[in-house]
Design an enzyme around this catalytic site. Structure first.
Site, PDB file in Angstrom:
ATOM      1  N   ILE A   1      11.546 -75.322   4.027  1.00 52.45           N
ATOM      2  CA  ILE A   1      12.096 -74.382   5.002  1.00 52.45           C
ATOM      3  C   ILE A   1      13.066 -75.044   5.982  1.00 52.45           C
ATOM      4  O   ILE A   1      13.642 -74.366   6.830  1.00 52.45           O
ATOM      5  CB  ILE A   1      10.988 -73.642   5.773  1.00 52.45           C
ATOM      6  CG1 ILE A   1      10.278 -74.579   6.754  1.00 52.45           C
ATOM      7  CG2 ILE A   1      10.004 -72.986   4.818  1.00 52.45           C
ATOM      8  CD1 ILE A   1       9.460 -73.830   7.786  1.00 52.45           C
TER       9      ILE A   1
ATOM     10  N   ASP B   1      10.042 -64.080  10.451  1.00 50.53           N
ATOM     11  CA  ASP B   1      10.054 -65.321   9.677  1.00 50.53           C
ATOM     12  C   ASP B   1       9.380 -65.151   8.319  1.00 50.53           C
ATOM     13  O   ASP B   1       9.870 -65.632   7.304  1.00 50.53           O
ATOM     14  CB  ASP B   1       9.370 -66.447  10.454  1.00 50.53           C
ATOM     15  CG  ASP B   1      10.242 -67.013  11.562  1.00 50.53           C
ATOM     16  OD1 ASP B   1      11.480 -66.888  11.467  1.00 50.53           O
ATOM     17  OD2 ASP B   1       9.697 -67.567  12.526  1.00 50.53           O
TER      18      ASP B   1
ATOM     19  N   LYS C   1       8.333 -69.248  22.821  1.00 50.95           N
ATOM     20  CA  LYS C   1       7.674 -68.385  21.841  1.00 50.95           C
ATOM     21  C   LYS C   1       6.250 -67.986  22.251  1.00 50.95           C
ATOM     22  O   LYS C   1       5.848 -66.832  22.102  1.00 50.95           O
ATOM     23  CB  LYS C   1       7.669 -69.057  20.467  1.00 50.95           C
ATOM     24  CG  LYS C   1       9.035 -69.055  19.794  1.00 50.95           C
ATOM     25  CD  LYS C   1       8.944 -69.484  18.342  1.00 50.95           C
ATOM     26  CE  LYS C   1      10.269 -69.302  17.630  1.00 50.95           C
ATOM     27  NZ  LYS C   1      10.199 -69.594  16.203  1.00 50.95           N
TER      28      LYS C   1
END
Length: 289
Positions: free
Chosen positions: A225, A111, A75
């Site tokens: 989450i 996200d 990422k």
């Protein structure tokens, strides 16, 4: 966004890039949408080791891909390597989705969109009166969540086991985001309209999230989450007290919607059938003796 594709038109595949990626459920999600929407595309796994990732990523189109998702451990590298980042991705400091616009590789972050879409679905009007949101954790996921909450105008109380990381994240976002020690949680919960756990606490292999919800006002929403387990202890405890809850599987599903639309030109829907498909797979692959 690209034009709508007809069912008969073949489009290049998208992929998820990581190392490893065998555990990813993204192919199941996107494969379901491709089939049910009649889109002649594909979504593949691209297991790329770190040393090969920069060359692979910069030649994504040469490998035949229309775009893709990025997962661990790529990422941070992907964030640096894209040609251009959307504003939200720049603010968050993370890229999880890429696509091409006129040959330019664009990095975005879905996200925060998935987080808000699932929250709005599970608890309509949760942000109508404003207020304070408590966020546990200060990693990459917390960045997306904090950005999402900032866009809705909430004040944010950030709590992390390592205070320095919370301080750093609060400084990144500036006014409206304050860092606190874990010991401050009981007092923070009294005024919270929303509690979100973005940390790994309470997941398999991690320490439990030792948190007493007693101070939390009854109309507050609780969001975890994580989706392993499907229903975390935090979500279970909140549901027993009558709180509205949201979970990580819902966020996972909703964050995939804008990415699919970017690549394939059709906006899919998160349906009970798709959620059930993923739930069954998670249960089958995480079953305990």
């Amino acid at each position: 966004m690209s034009a709508q594709k007809t069912p008969a038109e073949t489009v290049p595949p998208a992929c998820i890039m990581g190392h490893p990626v065998a555990q990813s459920r993204s192919p199941m999600m996107h494969g379901y949408w491709l089939k049910t929407l009649g889109v002649a595309g594909a979504y593949e796994r691209a297991d790329v080791p770190p040393e090969a990732f920069p060359a692979f990523f910069r030649d994504l189109r040469g490998h035949g891909y229309v775009g893709g998702n990025i997962t661990k451990p790529h990422k941070e590298v992907a964030f640096r390597l894209v040609d251009r980042r959307e504003g939200a991705a720049d603010t968050i400091g993370a890229v999880n989705t890429v696509w091409f616009e006129n040959g330019t590789l664009i990095g975005g972050n879905t996200d925060y969109l998935g987080y808000l879409a699932h929250l709005d679905e599970r608890a309509p009007g949760w942000d109508a009166a404003g207020g304070t949101a408590v966020v546990i954790g200060a990693g990459g996921a917390a960045r997306a969540v904090v950005h999402a909450l900032v866009t809705r105008g909430l004040a944010i109380a950030l709590v992390n086991r390592t205070r320095a990381r919370a301080d750093e994240l609060a400084a990144h976002f500036g006014a409206g985001v304050r860092a606190h020690d874990f010991a401050a949680l009981p007092g923070l919960l009294r005024d919270a309209v929303l509690l979100t756990n973005t940390s790994s606490l309470g997941t398999p292999g991690a320490p439990p999230l030792a948190l007493d919800l007693a101070p939390l006002r009854r109309d507050a929403v609780v969001y975890d989450i994580n989706y392993l387990p499907l229903e975390t202890e935090l979500v279970k405890a909140a549901a027993r007290r009558g709180h509205r809850t949201a979970d990580g599987l819902g966020m996972l599903l909703h964050q995939a919607v804008p990415a699919f639309a970017r690549w394939f030109g059709v906006t899919p829907a998160v349906t009970p059938a798709l959620r059930a498909l993923l739930e069954d797979d998670i249960r089958a692959t995480t079953r305990t003796p």
